[in-house]
Design a protein around this motif. Sequence first.
Motif, mmCIF file in Angstrom:
data_model
loop_
_atom_site.group_PDB
_atom_site.id
_atom_site.type_symbol
_atom_site.label_atom_id
_atom_site.label_comp_id
_atom_site.label_asym_id
_atom_site.label_seq_id
_atom_site.Cartn_x
_atom_site.Cartn_y
_atom_site.Cartn_z
ATOM 1 N N ILE A 14 0.710 -1.160 -0.071
ATOM 2 C CA ILE A 14 -0.079 -0.253 -0.246
ATOM 3 C C ILE A 14 0.872 1.388 0.035
ATOM 4 C CG2 ILE A 14 -1.840 1.469 1.261
ATOM 5 C CD1 ILE A 14 -2.781 -1.453 2.538
ATOM 6 N N LEU A 15 1.786 1.207 0.764
ATOM 7 C CA LEU A 15 2.901 2.377 0.686
ATOM 8 C C LEU A 15 3.365 2.581 -0.554
ATOM 9 C CD1 LEU A 15 4.589 4.570 2.860
ATOM 10 C CD2 LEU A 15 6.253 2.669 3.056
ATOM 11 N N LEU A 16 3.936 1.514 -1.222
ATOM 12 C CA LEU A 16 4.493 1.832 -2.473
ATOM 13 C C LEU A 16 3.594 2.199 -3.731
ATOM 14 C CD1 LEU A 16 7.113 -0.994 -2.186
ATOM 15 C CD2 LEU A 16 7.634 1.495 -1.991
ATOM 16 N N THR A 17 2.371 1.732 -3.484
ATOM 17 C CA THR A 17 1.367 1.706 -4.610
ATOM 18 C C THR A 17 0.370 2.861 -4.682
ATOM 19 O OG1 THR A 17 0.051 0.061 -4.090
ATOM 20 C CG2 THR A 17 1.864 -0.532 -5.352
ATOM 21 N N SER A 18 -0.197 3.387 -3.080
ATOM 22 C CA SER A 18 -1.130 4.037 -3.041
ATOM 23 C C SER A 18 -0.805 5.728 -2.512
ATOM 24 C CB SER A 18 -2.264 3.250 -2.120
ATOM 25 O OG SER A 18 -3.164 4.141 -1.714
ATOM 26 N N GLU A 19 -0.928 6.188 -3.180
ATOM 27 C CA GLU A 19 -0.461 7.933 -3.157
ATOM 28 C C GLU A 19 -1.487 8.442 -2.067
ATOM 29 O OE1 GLU A 19 0.488 11.144 -5.656
ATOM 30 O OE2 GLU A 19 1.418 9.399 -6.697
ATOM 31 N N GLU A 20 -2.431 7.979 -1.900
ATOM 32 C CA GLU A 20 -3.436 8.604 -1.093
ATOM 33 C C GLU A 20 -3.217 8.163 0.380
ATOM 34 O OE1 GLU A 20 -6.639 5.405 -2.402
ATOM 35 O OE2 GLU A 20 -5.075 6.558 -3.459
ATOM 36 N N GLN A 21 -2.612 7.110 0.575
ATOM 37 C CA GLN A 21 -2.484 6.407 2.027
ATOM 38 C C GLN A 21 -1.008 6.705 2.375
ATOM 39 O OE1 GLN A 21 -4.643 5.342 3.895
ATOM 40 N NE2 GLN A 21 -6.316 4.728 2.724
ATOM 41 N N GLN A 22 -0.175 7.388 1.555
ATOM 42 C CA GLN A 22 1.239 7.487 1.852
ATOM 43 C C GLN A 22 1.432 8.323 3.020
ATOM 44 O OE1 GLN A 22 2.944 8.188 -1.812
ATOM 45 N NE2 GLN A 22 3.185 6.286 -2.285
ATOM 46 N N SER A 23 0.718 9.639 3.165
ATOM 47 C CA SER A 23 0.854 10.370 4.192
ATOM 48 C C SER A 23 0.353 9.632 5.820
ATOM 49 C CB SER A 23 0.112 11.945 4.102
ATOM 50 O OG SER A 23 -1.205 11.769 4.483
ATOM 51 N N PHE A 24 -0.620 9.102 5.568
ATOM 52 C CA PHE A 24 -1.192 8.178 6.591
ATOM 53 C C PHE A 24 -0.112 7.369 7.324
ATOM 54 C CE2 PHE A 24 -2.893 4.409 8.465
ATOM 55 C CZ PHE A 24 -3.532 4.766 9.545
ATOM 56 N N LEU A 25 0.178 6.529 6.463
ATOM 57 C CA LEU A 25 1.233 5.632 6.745
ATOM 58 C C LEU A 25 2.680 6.058 7.366
ATOM 59 C CD1 LEU A 25 0.810 2.915 3.813
ATOM 60 C CD2 LEU A 25 0.176 2.827 6.437
ATOM 61 N N ILE A 26 3.052 7.107 6.723
ATOM 62 C CA ILE A 26 4.163 7.737 6.826
ATOM 63 C C ILE A 26 4.373 8.332 8.411
ATOM 64 C CG2 ILE A 26 5.873 9.706 6.158
ATOM 65 C CD1 ILE A 26 6.335 7.444 4.373
ATOM 66 N N ASN A 27 3.000 9.100 8.512
ATOM 67 C CA ASN A 27 2.974 9.923 9.726
ATOM 68 C C ASN A 27 2.609 8.866 10.846
ATOM 69 O OD1 ASN A 27 3.427 12.308 8.901
ATOM 70 N ND2 ASN A 27 1.331 12.446 7.780
ATOM 71 N N TYR A 50 9.515 10.800 1.120
ATOM 72 C CA TYR A 50 8.249 11.309 1.119
ATOM 73 C C TYR A 50 8.313 12.804 1.863
ATOM 74 C CZ TYR A 50 3.273 12.337 2.469
ATOM 75 O OH TYR A 50 2.284 12.835 2.546
ATOM 76 N N ASN A 51 9.227 12.858 3.087
ATOM 77 C CA ASN A 51 9.569 14.211 3.486
ATOM 78 C C ASN A 51 10.303 15.348 2.859
ATOM 79 O OD1 ASN A 51 8.011 13.260 5.873
ATOM 80 N ND2 ASN A 51 9.720 12.374 7.004
ATOM 81 N N GLU A 52 11.171 14.626 1.752
ATOM 82 C CA GLU A 52 11.931 15.553 1.031
ATOM 83 C C GLU A 52 11.039 15.711 -0.361
ATOM 84 O OE1 GLU A 52 15.578 13.430 0.005
ATOM 85 O OE2 GLU A 52 16.362 13.787 2.322
ATOM 86 N N GLY A 53 9.818 15.448 -0.150
ATOM 87 C CA GLY A 53 8.797 15.712 -1.501
ATOM 88 C C GLY A 53 9.204 15.108 -2.616
ATOM 89 N N LYS A 54 9.655 13.897 -2.602
ATOM 90 C CA LYS A 54 10.356 13.363 -3.925
ATOM 91 C C LYS A 54 9.440 12.365 -4.209
ATOM 92 C CE LYS A 54 15.327 13.434 -3.022
ATOM 93 N NZ LYS A 54 16.459 12.859 -2.249
ATOM 94 N N GLY A 55 8.329 11.973 -3.826
ATOM 95 C CA GLY A 55 7.524 11.004 -4.197
ATOM 96 C C GLY A 55 8.053 9.481 -3.943
ATOM 97 N N ILE A 56 7.396 8.660 -3.602
ATOM 98 C CA ILE A 56 8.105 7.345 -3.289
ATOM 99 C C ILE A 56 8.126 6.511 -4.673
ATOM 100 C CG2 ILE A 56 7.362 5.265 -1.939
ATOM 101 C CD1 ILE A 56 6.151 7.039 0.112
ATOM 102 N N ASP A 57 9.193 6.066 -4.979
ATOM 103 C CA ASP A 57 9.467 5.509 -6.033
ATOM 104 C C ASP A 57 10.259 4.172 -6.084
ATOM 105 O OD1 ASP A 57 10.893 4.654 -8.457
ATOM 106 O OD2 ASP A 57 10.793 6.943 -9.416
ATOM 107 N N THR A 58 9.888 3.086 -6.289
ATOM 108 C CA THR A 58 10.763 1.853 -6.233
ATOM 109 C C THR A 58 12.342 1.636 -6.990
ATOM 110 O OG1 THR A 58 9.266 0.739 -7.785
ATOM 111 C CG2 THR A 58 8.862 0.159 -5.596
ATOM 112 N N THR A 59 11.980 2.452 -7.823
ATOM 113 C CA THR A 59 13.322 2.611 -8.769
ATOM 114 C C THR A 59 14.482 3.278 -8.046
ATOM 115 O OG1 THR A 59 12.131 2.743 -10.830
ATOM 116 C CG2 THR A 59 14.587 3.060 -11.072
#
Length: 134
Positions: A14-27, A50-59
């Motif tokens: 979910i963390l790697l594929t769902s942008e709308e859940q990222q802030s919830f999981l990170i926080n 995420y905190n650097e505003g880079k977006g989470i990218d598996t590459t």
Amino acid sequence: GVYMLETENKLMYILLTSEEQQSFLINNLKAEFFENPINKEVFKITKKMYNEGKGIDTTLINEEFKSDEVTNHLADIILQDFIPSVMAKPYAEKLFKNYFEKRVKYAKTESDFEEINELKNSFLFEEEKINHIS
């Protein structure tokens, strides 16, 4: 155990594929909640991205580690059966509960108990409050 690893991997999916859940999981999650060492390290990196505003990218994550083990693990995570992003909260709660219960079980010192108290108070996945009056 195996059961927690499954929960961890679903959360990582979910963390790697769902942008709308990222802030919830990170926080709401902490790296130490994860038992699997790769998940723990990958979580730290994703949080930093995420905190650097880079977006989470598996590459980018793979470039960070330069390790076949991590690359294969992430591939396994991404290739799991689809997991609906609404499961983020129940899985996160399960992960936290497991961590919390382990902390309680092995607590010995006063600072252990202080930490447990702090966790208990600060870490309640509260429902979003609805403030508007219809």
